[in-house]
Design a protein around this motif. Structure first.
Motif, PDB file in Angstrom:
ATOM      1  N   UNK A 398       1.044  -1.273  -0.168  1.00  0.00           N
ATOM      2  CA  UNK A 398      -0.090  -0.067  -0.162  1.00  0.00           C
ATOM      3  C   UNK A 398       0.887   1.276   0.010  1.00  0.00           C
ATOM      4  N   UNK A 399       0.274   2.443   0.026  1.00  0.00           N
ATOM      5  CA  UNK A 399       0.560   3.655  -0.242  1.00  0.00           C
ATOM      6  C   UNK A 399       0.318   4.704   0.859  1.00  0.00           C
ATOM      7  N   UNK A 400       1.127   5.501   1.292  1.00  0.00           N
ATOM      8  CA  UNK A 400       0.786   6.682   2.078  1.00  0.00           C
ATOM      9  C   UNK A 400       0.678   7.851   1.128  1.00  0.00           C
ATOM     10  N   UNK A 401      -0.490   8.519   1.049  1.00  0.00           N
ATOM     11  CA  UNK A 401      -0.776   9.653   0.170  1.00  0.00           C
ATOM     12  C   UNK A 401      -1.263  10.771   0.868  1.00  0.00           C
ATOM     13  N   UNK A 402      -0.772  11.953   0.478  1.00  0.00           N
ATOM     14  CA  UNK A 402      -1.348  13.168   0.930  1.00  0.00           C
ATOM     15  C   UNK A 402      -2.702  13.595   0.312  1.00  0.00           C
ATOM     16  N   UNK A 403      -3.634  14.332   0.954  1.00  0.00           N
ATOM     17  CA  UNK A 403      -4.882  14.678   0.222  1.00  0.00           C
ATOM     18  C   UNK A 403      -4.544  15.404  -0.809  1.00  0.00           C
ATOM     19  N   UNK A 426      -1.573  13.617  -9.250  1.00  0.00           N
ATOM     20  CA  UNK A 426      -1.539  15.350  -9.625  1.00  0.00           C
ATOM     21  C   UNK A 426       0.029  15.608  -9.847  1.00  0.00           C
ATOM     22  N   UNK A 427       0.310  16.700 -10.481  1.00  0.00           N
ATOM     23  CA  UNK A 427       1.576  17.050 -11.047  1.00  0.00           C
ATOM     24  C   UNK A 427       2.282  17.444  -9.556  1.00  0.00           C
ATOM     25  N   UNK A 428       3.564  16.955  -9.408  1.00  0.00           N
ATOM     26  CA  UNK A 428       4.347  17.324  -8.278  1.00  0.00           C
ATOM     27  C   UNK A 428       4.069  16.344  -7.035  1.00  0.00           C
ATOM     28  N   UNK A 429       3.110  15.383  -7.305  1.00  0.00           N
ATOM     29  CA  UNK A 429       2.923  14.737  -6.037  1.00  0.00           C
ATOM     30  C   UNK A 429       3.969  13.643  -5.780  1.00  0.00           C
ATOM     31  N   UNK A 430       4.554  13.157  -6.717  1.00  0.00           N
ATOM     32  CA  UNK A 430       5.530  12.306  -6.754  1.00  0.00           C
ATOM     33  C   UNK A 430       6.966  12.830  -6.096  1.00  0.00           C
ATOM     34  N   UNK A 436       4.388   7.954  -0.844  1.00  0.00           N
ATOM     35  CA  UNK A 436       5.281   7.097  -0.211  1.00  0.00           C
ATOM     36  C   UNK A 436       4.725   5.747   0.022  1.00  0.00           C
ATOM     37  N   UNK A 437       5.557   4.696  -0.223  1.00  0.00           N
ATOM     38  CA  UNK A 437       5.109   3.185   0.116  1.00  0.00           C
ATOM     39  C   UNK A 437       5.247   2.997   1.656  1.00  0.00           C
ATOM     40  N   UNK A 438       4.239   2.369   2.189  1.00  0.00           N
ATOM     41  CA  UNK A 438       4.198   1.815   3.510  1.00  0.00           C
ATOM     42  C   UNK A 438       5.349   1.046   3.907  1.00  0.00           C
TER      43      UNK A 438
END
Length: 757
Positions: A398-403, A426-430, A436-438
């Motif tokens: 799984x991943x840890x994502x910001x809103x 979205x642009x610039x998210x990565x 980030x990966x858990x």
């Protein structure tokens, strides 16, 4: 009027005057006081052992979590209590070793000369055990000993189905047993008393067995059958249920009426009794009478009467054990002295026989293999449960994502795990680190090594290795695996040694029951060496009263059969060269891997063939020995005849020489008389002989006597093979002493009668 039983009327303290009394001198109330005082002395230590034993049985059955920990994990923390039971296979392996190496008892009578096994008693013991499935009951008791430290059986006769008594050896739950708290030896051989507490016994069974009390009166109060003083199995009291009018009764609403039960206590103990062994002379014959065992009072009377009558009397004071058994409820229901009806012999041990394991000197308790395995098993369960909890609560990808890191969250979650699907951010998210990966699950350091160590320690603390469990997977020779299996057996040797002692004690109990109670002429099946079955009556032999109980490996034991058979296969070439008799082959068949029915048929066929077979041809060596014996006997007879002929020839030669000497002597005497007579006529017929003539005649007689003596002695010496020399051997030649003596007598007669002619 019969009063209800009131336990408060009985004091718990034994008076000083009753302390030294023997059992026959006590009444029922005094005996109950003594038994209850024994119980208060022994039960506290046994109750502590019962708690440990229950815990051992819980661990063996898989209930290995304490109630507090289980409640905390399951109810509060919502965690699973995992159990990986490694104890039960170890106990099963030890019990399997006993099952595959079972033993049996043999009885050897003590008598002067050879000591053959008493086949009737040995087969009677085997029949006794077969009738009650003793092997299975003893294996269950041995498993109890390996588990908690003590296993119990009772050897008795059951009269419910057969009025003459059926054999009974049954396993007893160790929790029911209470024993002398001062006993320390293996198998409790030094115990002075033993209790068996049977709880939840149906009241109707107790009433049918003891309808009358010791006073012969009917028992009307049910409390007499309940040993409330023996305590309950648990300390929790049953709540008192109040019944309200109009409500259904408990047995109507909860599935039926409860069976009324009581608690019964069986007590066995022994007392030391003084007696005298006396020898009294029979006044009519003066011979000592057989040794008699008499009491002290009888000894006093016999000594006084013997002194009055002047009869020699001797007696020696000795001490013996006398065993008693009692069944006790609220009162003493039954008390008996354990003696045999046939000869009146006393029992030699209790009928309740234990198998003990290891001894804890500090606590004064016996313990089994589970006691040492409880610690490693507990830690293994906790560590494994913790490992599973960490894995369950840790991330599994799984991943840890910001809103706002993805365009559409729902579409992203549906396409993330699809093969070949694209996931859009979205642009610039990565690049901005908003995705980030858990992190993976991180276990504490060396946790798995500690878990593996705990699992291995479960076996290591007992000495049972993988070879005994049959789990060894390394590539090793069969001989090495067998040696490693034997090494584990050496570690467990004290436990099996206790089992061997148990079999010896149980063999004495069997011997007592067989000789005293079962020797009534009933038929028992005996298996002969040839495999033939026959039924013989079991009767008491009064000539043999003492036996040695020998514990031997049973031929039916699989491991023993395998070991003997493998050894015999290696010895087979040598056995063929020795040409053993059929009896040896029949004995070895008992250890063959063939089924017992096949072995019996082979033995029976060989027995029938040996009976109907023609006589075997004589052995060449036997014929040679017989021929040689005939030749030796012929030579001996021939030499005896030659010796007899030689002796007869010697006797004839001696007689001939004697006659010849006598004729010569007589002729010389006659010639001398003629010469003397002529000289006298020349002198003018004088009646007086001339002195010269008289001396001449005497010399002639002496010379003739000497000549005859020398001639006879020389012949005798030559024939007898004596050395030459002076005739000192006269009269000493065999079968010839009378003939020279007769010659001397004839010469003396001739000397006294010179004018015999």
């Amino acid at each position: 009027m019969t009063l209800a039983y009131d336990p408060t009327n009985i004091t718990d303290t034994e008076s000083e005057s009753d302390y030294d009394k023997t059992t026959p001198e006590l009444n029922a109330d005094e005996l109950l006081i003594r038994i209850r005082s024994w119980w208060r002395e022994d039960y506290p230590a046994c109750k502590e052992w019962h708690s440990e034993a229950k815990e051992d049985f819980r661990f063996r059955s898989g209930d290995q979590w304490p109630d507090e920990d289980k409640s905390l994990m399951q109810e509060t923390q919502k965690r699973a209590c995992l159990t990986f039971n490694q104890i039960d296979p170890v106990i099963d392996a030890v019990a399997g070793s006993e099952i595959t190496n079972r033993q049996e008892v043999r009885f050897i009578p003590r008598q002067v000369g050879d000591a053959p096994v008493n086949e009737v008693l040995t087969e009677a013991a085997r029949w006794f055990r077969d009738q009650c499935d003793a092997e299975h009951e003893e294996s269950a008791a041995f498993t109890d000993a390996a588990t908690c430290g003590m296993g119990w059986t009772e050897t008795r006769l059951d009269y419910e189905d057969n009025p003459n008594g059926d054999p009974k050896i049954e396993r007893i739950d160790p929790i029911e047993m209470v024993w002398d708290n001062s006993a320390k030896q293996a198998n409790l051989t030094d115990a002075r008393r033993i209790f068996r507490v049977t709880r939840k016994t149906p009241l109707n069974e107790a009433k049918s067995r003891w309808p009358l009390g010791l006073d012969g009166q009917p028992i009307l109060d049910d409390a007499v059958y309940n040993a409330a003083w023996a305590g309950e199995e648990t300390e929790d009291e049953e709540p008192y249920v109040v019944h309200t009018a109009g409500e259904p009764l408990i047995h109507e609403s909860e599935g039926g009426r409860r069976t009324r039960t009581v608690t019964l206590v069986q007590v066995q103990w022994f007392e030391r009794q003084d007696y005298y062994r006396a020898i009294l002379m029979d006044p009519t014959t003066g011979q000592p009478q057989p040794v008699a065992e008499i009491s002290e009072q009888q000894h006093m009377i016999a000594s006084q009467r013997a002194a009055m009558l002047g009869i020699p009397y001797q007696a020696v004071k000795q001490t013996r054990k006398v065993y008693y058994r009692a069944f006790v409820g609220g009162e003493v229901l039954e008390v008996t002295k354990i003696t045999g009806p046939t000869t009146g012999a006393n029992a030699s041990n209790f009928s309740l026989i234990p198998i003990t394991a290891k001894w804890d000197r500090n606590k004064g308790q016996f313990y089994g293999l589970v006691r040492a395995m409880r610690g490693p098993q507990t830690f293994a369960n906790k560590w494994l449960s913790t490992t599973v909890e960490i894995m369950a609560r840790g991330s599994k990808g799984g991943l840890m994502l910001e809103e706002g890191a993805v365009v559409d969250v729902e579409d992203f979650e549906n396409s993330w795990a699809k093969p070949g699907a694209n996931s859009y951010f979205r642009p610039g998210a990565i690049t901005g680190g908003r995705v980030q990966a858990k992190p993976p699950v991180v276990f504490p350091g060396d946790m798995m090594q500690m878990t593996q160590f705990a699992i291995q320690s479960i076996r290591n603390v007992t000495g049972v290795n993988l070879e005994v469990l049959g789990l060894a997977q390394q590539d090793q020779p069969a001989s090495l695996e067998y040696q490693r299996r034997q090494s584990a057996t050496v570690i467990l040797a004290p436990l099996f040694d206790s089992l061997r002692r148990y079999r010896r004690i149980e063999g004495r109990a069997l011997l007592f029951l067989i000789t005293e109670f079962l020797a009534d002429g009933r038929l028992i099946r005996i298996m002969s060496d040839s495999g033939a079955e026959q039924y013989v009556p079991l009767v008491h032999n009064p000539g043999v009263t003492e036996f040695d109980v020998i514990v031997d490996d049973a031929p039916s034991s699989p491991s023993q059969k395998e070991l003997v058979w493998n050894s015999m296969v290696q010895m087979m070439p040598m056995l063929q060269n020795m040409n053993p008799p059929p009896q040896v082959i029949l004995a070895l068949l008992d250890y063959s891997p063939l089924p017992a029915s096949v072995v019996a048929k082979i033995k029976q066929a060989l027995a029938d063939a040996s009976q109907n077979a023609p006589p075997p041809p004589p052995d060449p060596m036997t014929l040679m020995m017989q021929q040689k014996q005939i030749e030796v006997q012929g030579d001996a007879q021939k030499k005896a005849q030659e010796l007899q002929f030689k002796q007869q020839s010697q006797a004839l030669d001696i007689a001939h020489e004697r006659a010849k000497a006598q004729i010569q002597l007589e002729s010389q005497l006659a010639l001398a008389h003629l010469k003397v007579g002529g000289a006298a006529a020349t002198n003018g017929g004088s009646q007086q002989p001339h002195p010269l003539a008289e001396g001449f005649a005497s010399g002639i007689k002496a010379g003739a006597q000497r000549f005859a003596t020398e001639l006879t002695a020389g012949r005798l010496a030559q024939q007898a093979g004596l050395p030459e020399g002076p005739p000192v051997h006269l009269g000493m030649v065999p079968e010839g002493p009378t003939q020279p003596q007769q010659a001397v007598e004839m010469k003396n007669a001739a000397t006294q009668n010179p004018g015999g002619l």
